[in-house]
Design a protein around this motif. Structure first.
Motif, PDB file in Angstrom:
ATOM      1  N   SER A  56      72.553 -15.441 -43.226  1.00 55.15           N
ATOM      2  CA  SER A  56      72.706 -16.572 -42.324  1.00 55.15           C
ATOM      3  C   SER A  56      71.826 -17.733 -42.748  1.00 55.15           C
ATOM      4  CB  SER A  56      72.345 -16.163 -40.885  1.00 55.15           C
ATOM      5  OG  SER A  56      70.960 -15.849 -40.792  1.00 55.15           O
ATOM      6  N   VAL A  57      72.183 -18.906 -42.239  1.00 56.60           N
ATOM      7  CA  VAL A  57      71.283 -20.056 -42.269  1.00 56.60           C
ATOM      8  C   VAL A  57      70.952 -20.379 -40.818  1.00 56.60           C
ATOM      9  CG1 VAL A  57      72.187 -20.992 -44.415  1.00 56.60           C
ATOM     10  CG2 VAL A  57      73.169 -21.728 -42.247  1.00 56.60           C
ATOM     11  N   VAL A  58      69.850 -21.081 -40.618  1.00 56.46           N
ATOM     12  CA  VAL A  58      69.358 -21.333 -39.263  1.00 56.46           C
ATOM     13  C   VAL A  58      69.583 -22.786 -38.881  1.00 56.46           C
ATOM     14  CG1 VAL A  58      67.366 -21.241 -37.710  1.00 56.46           C
ATOM     15  CG2 VAL A  58      67.624 -19.530 -39.522  1.00 56.46           C
ATOM     16  N   LEU A  59      70.099 -22.964 -37.672  1.00 54.58           N
ATOM     17  CA  LEU A  59      70.189 -24.276 -37.048  1.00 54.58           C
ATOM     18  C   LEU A  59      69.088 -24.366 -36.000  1.00 54.58           C
ATOM     19  CD1 LEU A  59      71.461 -26.941 -35.979  1.00 54.58           C
ATOM     20  CD2 LEU A  59      73.074 -25.513 -34.673  1.00 54.58           C
ATOM     21  N   GLN A  60      68.079 -25.195 -36.245  1.00 52.44           N
ATOM     22  CA  GLN A  60      67.038 -25.438 -35.232  1.00 52.44           C
ATOM     23  C   GLN A  60      67.429 -26.666 -34.434  1.00 52.44           C
ATOM     24  OE1 GLN A  60      62.490 -25.696 -35.959  1.00 52.44           O
ATOM     25  NE2 GLN A  60      63.165 -27.816 -35.724  1.00 52.44           N
ATOM     26  N   SER A  61      67.409 -26.546 -33.109  1.00 51.05           N
ATOM     27  CA  SER A  61      67.827 -27.658 -32.261  1.00 51.05           C
ATOM     28  C   SER A  61      66.881 -27.856 -31.097  1.00 51.05           C
ATOM     29  CB  SER A  61      69.242 -27.416 -31.714  1.00 51.05           C
ATOM     30  OG  SER A  61      70.185 -27.388 -32.748  1.00 51.05           O
ATOM     31  N   ILE A  62      66.767 -29.099 -30.694  1.00 55.60           N
ATOM     32  CA  ILE A  62      66.136 -29.471 -29.436  1.00 55.60           C
ATOM     33  C   ILE A  62      67.224 -30.074 -28.570  1.00 55.60           C
ATOM     34  CG2 ILE A  62      64.432 -30.958 -28.316  1.00 55.60           C
ATOM     35  CD1 ILE A  62      62.823 -30.876 -30.940  1.00 55.60           C
ATOM     36  N   VAL A  63      67.411 -29.531 -27.371  1.00 56.86           N
ATOM     37  CA  VAL A  63      68.461 -30.024 -26.491  1.00 56.86           C
ATOM     38  C   VAL A  63      67.840 -30.576 -25.211  1.00 56.86           C
ATOM     39  CG1 VAL A  63      70.076 -28.311 -27.399  1.00 56.86           C
ATOM     40  CG2 VAL A  63      68.866 -27.835 -25.270  1.00 56.86           C
ATOM     41  N   ASP A  64      68.578 -31.485 -24.562  1.00 52.45           N
ATOM     42  CA  ASP A  64      68.107 -32.036 -23.293  1.00 52.45           C
ATOM     43  C   ASP A  64      68.615 -31.187 -22.131  1.00 52.45           C
ATOM     44  OD1 ASP A  64      70.801 -32.698 -22.916  1.00 52.45           O
ATOM     45  OD2 ASP A  64      70.521 -34.810 -23.436  1.00 52.45           O
ATOM     46  N   GLY A  65      68.436 -31.674 -20.914  1.00 50.18           N
ATOM     47  CA  GLY A  65      68.796 -30.896 -19.735  1.00 50.18           C
ATOM     48  C   GLY A  65      70.278 -30.644 -19.578  1.00 50.18           C
ATOM     49  N   LYS A  66      71.114 -31.417 -20.287  1.00 45.59           N
ATOM     50  CA  LYS A  66      72.564 -31.228 -20.235  1.00 45.59           C
ATOM     51  C   LYS A  66      73.080 -30.451 -21.448  1.00 45.59           C
ATOM     52  CE  LYS A  66      73.491 -35.346 -17.445  1.00 45.59           C
ATOM     53  NZ  LYS A  66      74.221 -36.640 -17.351  1.00 45.59           N
ATOM     54  N   GLY A  67      72.164 -29.924 -22.260  1.00 44.76           N
ATOM     55  CA  GLY A  67      72.571 -29.139 -23.414  1.00 44.76           C
ATOM     56  C   GLY A  67      73.039 -29.960 -24.597  1.00 44.76           C
ATOM     57  N   ARG A  68      72.714 -31.245 -24.616  1.00 40.40           N
ATOM     58  CA  ARG A  68      73.124 -32.101 -25.727  1.00 40.40           C
ATOM     59  C   ARG A  68      72.053 -32.088 -26.810  1.00 40.40           C
ATOM     60  NH1 ARG A  68      74.333 -37.246 -21.951  1.00 40.40           N
ATOM     61  NH2 ARG A  68      72.144 -36.726 -21.494  1.00 40.40           N
ATOM     62  N   PHE A  69      72.478 -32.005 -28.067  1.00 36.60           N
ATOM     63  CA  PHE A  69      71.540 -31.951 -29.178  1.00 36.60           C
ATOM     64  C   PHE A  69      70.820 -33.289 -29.338  1.00 36.60           C
ATOM     65  CE2 PHE A  69      74.740 -28.723 -30.609  1.00 36.60           C
ATOM     66  CZ  PHE A  69      73.917 -27.635 -30.428  1.00 36.60           C
ATOM     67  N   ARG A  70      69.489 -33.235 -29.345  1.00 36.54           N
ATOM     68  CA  ARG A  70      68.673 -34.434 -29.528  1.00 36.54           C
ATOM     69  C   ARG A  70      67.972 -34.445 -30.873  1.00 36.54           C
ATOM     70  NH1 ARG A  70      69.234 -38.822 -26.203  1.00 36.54           N
ATOM     71  NH2 ARG A  70      69.838 -38.153 -24.113  1.00 36.54           N
ATOM     72  N   ASP A  71      67.837 -33.293 -31.492  1.00 43.37           N
ATOM     73  CA  ASP A  71      67.258 -33.200 -32.832  1.00 43.37           C
ATOM     74  C   ASP A  71      67.774 -31.922 -33.467  1.00 43.37           C
ATOM     75  OD1 ASP A  71      64.843 -34.284 -34.685  1.00 43.37           O
ATOM     76  OD2 ASP A  71      64.872 -32.088 -34.719  1.00 43.37           O
ATOM     77  N   ILE A  72      68.220 -32.004 -34.716  1.00 43.18           N
ATOM     78  CA  ILE A  72      68.694 -30.815 -35.421  1.00 43.18           C
ATOM     79  C   ILE A  72      68.049 -30.751 -36.805  1.00 43.18           C
ATOM     80  CG2 ILE A  72      70.893 -30.653 -34.197  1.00 43.18           C
ATOM     81  CD1 ILE A  72      72.262 -31.981 -36.572  1.00 43.18           C
ATOM     82  N   PHE A  73      67.828 -29.530 -37.255  1.00 40.15           N
ATOM     83  CA  PHE A  73      67.291 -29.273 -38.590  1.00 40.15           C
ATOM     84  C   PHE A  73      68.059 -28.072 -39.128  1.00 40.15           C
ATOM     85  CE2 PHE A  73      64.038 -27.380 -41.468  1.00 40.15           C
ATOM     86  CZ  PHE A  73      63.910 -28.449 -42.341  1.00 40.15           C
ATOM     87  N   VAL A  74      68.839 -28.286 -40.185  1.00 44.13           N
ATOM     88  CA  VAL A  74      69.836 -27.303 -40.612  1.00 44.13           C
ATOM     89  C   VAL A  74      69.571 -26.820 -42.030  1.00 44.13           C
ATOM     90  CG1 VAL A  74      72.308 -26.843 -40.829  1.00 44.13           C
ATOM     91  CG2 VAL A  74      71.513 -28.586 -39.223  1.00 44.13           C
ATOM     92  N   GLY A  75      69.784 -25.521 -42.269  1.00 40.75           N
ATOM     93  CA  GLY A  75      69.846 -25.017 -43.625  1.00 40.75           C
ATOM     94  C   GLY A  75      68.763 -24.049 -44.045  1.00 40.75           C
TER      95      GLY A  75
END
Length: 296
Positions: free
Chosen positions: A145-164
């Motif tokens: 696998s590869v990892v998707l690191q995410s920070i989401v807001d209160g509505k579950g929307r991605f605000r920051d992603i770091f992929v690979g």
């Protein structure tokens, strides 16, 4: 197609499809000539790409459905992927000060903790073993696998992603290597994130984590852990919806890691652009499962 059939196949409504097509057109995607001069309209490219992301069909099956050669179907997907990647800085954006205050209020109502603007976690995306340094991608559950690191807001929307990052790498180390970590003080200010026990470290003063249960937790500690879990559920649900709606994310058969990264980034964009406030999975009304990677 009627609205229900259209959504079942492409995972977006007619209005979302029109909006997405226009956004892609504004960012440079256009219809062109393939297959000896046969024109592939812009709408057909977008529909083909959505079908590809929403299902796990092979290019042979997709090319037959859209009446194109396999090479043209593949070329359409790559063109849309490249266009999506140019859009990421615009549509996956950090909070403004006003958004921070609104999101903090939403988390306070959700879990009772002040000054929270998001939740952070990592999600494993299944891939084939890469030909180079493949062992680095074998995670603790026994698949690559590869990892998707995410920070989401209160509505579950991605605000920051770091992929690979390779699946073998711990969430804590991925955070240290991410672009967000280099600027966390500037981005966070006085606000905090919620995270799981993987982020228990003095290096992360901006993340509130639950205390490890060693059998001696006080009632107050247990209540605090429960509050944190209530707030963190938004990132779990975001990953679940991502994999449930865009089913290509359950198992990426591409061996080229650069294409894998573009696919994951594009899925995050689709999650942001094509998710309405009333969207709910009919199969999982209480929350979509994360499909194999949960609690890694």
């Amino acid at each position: 197609m009627d609205e229900q059939t259209f959504y079942r196949h492409l995972r977006v409504t007619h209005s979302q499809f029109v909006y997405l097509t226009e956004v892609l057109r504004q960012h440079g995607l256009k219809g062109d000539q393939h297959d000896g001069g046969v024109k592939i309209p812009l709408k057909q490219k977008v529909a083909l790409f959505l079908w590809y992301m929403a299902n796990q069909n092979s290019f042979r099956e997709i090319s037959d459905k859209f009446n194109l050669s396999q090479s043209s179907a593949h070329r359409c997907v790559v063109e849309v992927l490249r266009t999506f990647c140019t859009m990421v800085p615009t549509f996956v954006s950090w909070f403004t000060e006003c958004e921070k205050m609104l999101t903090s209020a939403a988390f306070r109502a959700m879990c009772g903790i002040d000054c929270i603007i998001g939740a952070i976690d990592g999600c494993h995306i299944k891939i084939q073993r890469p030909p180079v340094r493949g062992g680095d991608y074998l995670n603790r559950k026994g698949y690559y696998s590869v990892v998707l690191q995410s920070i989401v807001d209160g509505k579950g929307r991605f605000r920051d992603i770091f992929v690979g990052a390779p699946g073998r790498v711990h969430d804590s180390r991925i955070l240290r290597k991410s672009t967000f970590f280099a600027r966390w003080a500037e981005k966070m200010g006085r606000y905090m994130l919620l995270g799981d026990s993987a982020y228990i470290s003095r290096e992360y003063p901006f993340i509130i984590t639950p205390k490890r249960d060693n059998g001696a937790l006080t009632t107050q500690d247990q209540q605090r852990n429960t509050q944190i879990c209530k707030g963190r559920v938004v990132v779990e649900q975001a990953f679940g919806r991502l994999k449930c709606k865009w089913r290509r994310m359950r198992d990426l058969q591409n061996t080229r890691l650069d294409v894998v990264v573009m696919l994951i980034m594009s899925a995050c964009m689709l999650h942001k652009l094509c998710t309405g406030p009333t969207d709910m999975c009919k199969d999982h009304p209480t929350g979509c499962p994360r499909h194999e990677d949960e609690n890694i």
